[in-house]
Design an enzyme around this catalytic site. Sequence first.
Site, PDB file in Angstrom:
ATOM      1  N   HIS A  94       0.830  -1.198   0.000  1.00  0.00           N
ATOM      2  CA  HIS A  94       0.000   0.000   0.000  1.00  0.00           C
ATOM      3  C   HIS A  94       0.870   1.256   0.000  1.00  0.00           C
ATOM      4  O   HIS A  94       2.086   1.188   0.166  1.00  0.00           O
ATOM      5  CB  HIS A  94      -0.921   0.023   1.225  1.00  0.00           C
ATOM      6  CG  HIS A  94      -2.079  -0.918   1.125  1.00  0.00           C
ATOM      7  ND1 HIS A  94      -1.978  -2.256   1.445  1.00  0.00           N
ATOM      8  CD2 HIS A  94      -3.371  -0.716   0.735  1.00  0.00           C
ATOM      9  CE1 HIS A  94      -3.149  -2.837   1.259  1.00  0.00           C
ATOM     10  NE2 HIS A  94      -4.014  -1.929   0.839  1.00  0.00           N
ATOM     11  N   LYS A 133      -0.162   4.630   4.792  1.00  0.00           N
ATOM     12  CA  LYS A 133      -1.004   3.660   5.503  1.00  0.00           C
ATOM     13  C   LYS A 133      -0.380   3.337   6.856  1.00  0.00           C
ATOM     14  O   LYS A 133       0.814   3.053   6.951  1.00  0.00           O
ATOM     15  CB  LYS A 133      -1.182   2.389   4.676  1.00  0.00           C
ATOM     16  CG  LYS A 133      -2.221   1.435   5.253  1.00  0.00           C
ATOM     17  CD  LYS A 133      -2.564   0.334   4.275  1.00  0.00           C
ATOM     18  CE  LYS A 133      -3.607  -0.620   4.835  1.00  0.00           C
ATOM     19  NZ  LYS A 133      -4.876   0.049   5.167  1.00  0.00           N
TER      20      LYS A 133
END
Length: 262
Positions: free
Chosen positions: A148, A152
């Site tokens: 990600h 995150k």
Amino acid sequence: MNAQPLRIGITGLNGRVGRLLAHEVPAAGAVLAGGTTRDGRPVEGIDCPVHADIADLARQCDVVIDFTHASTVVGHAHALAKTGTGWVLGTTGLSGADQQAVDQAATRIAVVQAANFSPGVTLVTRIARQMGAVLPGSEYDAEILEMHHRQKVDAPSGTALAMGRAVAQGRGIRLEDHIESGRDGHTGPRADGAIGFAALRGGQIVGEHSVIFTSSHEQISLTHRSFDRRVYATGAVRAAHWLRGHEAGLYDMEDVLGLPRD
């Protein structure tokens, strides 16, 4: 058939997904009935009533779409159950007490809960469960790899954990008893039957997830890549429309997609 447009509210209206939802709701033929922000202030570029209190929003809506934070779940569960408002819940990282509140709310209202509202992720997760049932842990090592964007804050991702739980469910075990995550240093050999996780972070990658089964003789990989967060918003709005007319209960994206139960 109800001819009135569905009235949808959005929690976290000024968030990344909230802004996308604000555009997807009217595009799908529904009414953006309002939203919440932490300070109750309007969001630039989004024309709808804004509330600081979830209860105020719930009274104006048929369904609330909720992508906020685990700390809000208990309060949202109580407010929505009280007003009889449907709930599309995409918040992850819930504690046992949080999930209990969701389950209790689902005895009074219809709830669609999912770690990921992408149809593709839903199908990959379902297949992962089926593969877990067919490929025993004594012969096939299961690993979940996810990557990600650099902002995150949680790892493994909620989607990765959902995929791991699907593998565990297929094998008839609890993920919590077999999870192997955050390997570092001299870890020793891989435990038999473990379900491993690896998390990568970098750039602005929306989301990549792979479920990998490896034996001494072969490897099978399932991979899903998200190119645009809009896929989560469109899936959540689809779930909101699906909720209309359904009785109280806890549903997921497999129900929304009409997939037969195993």
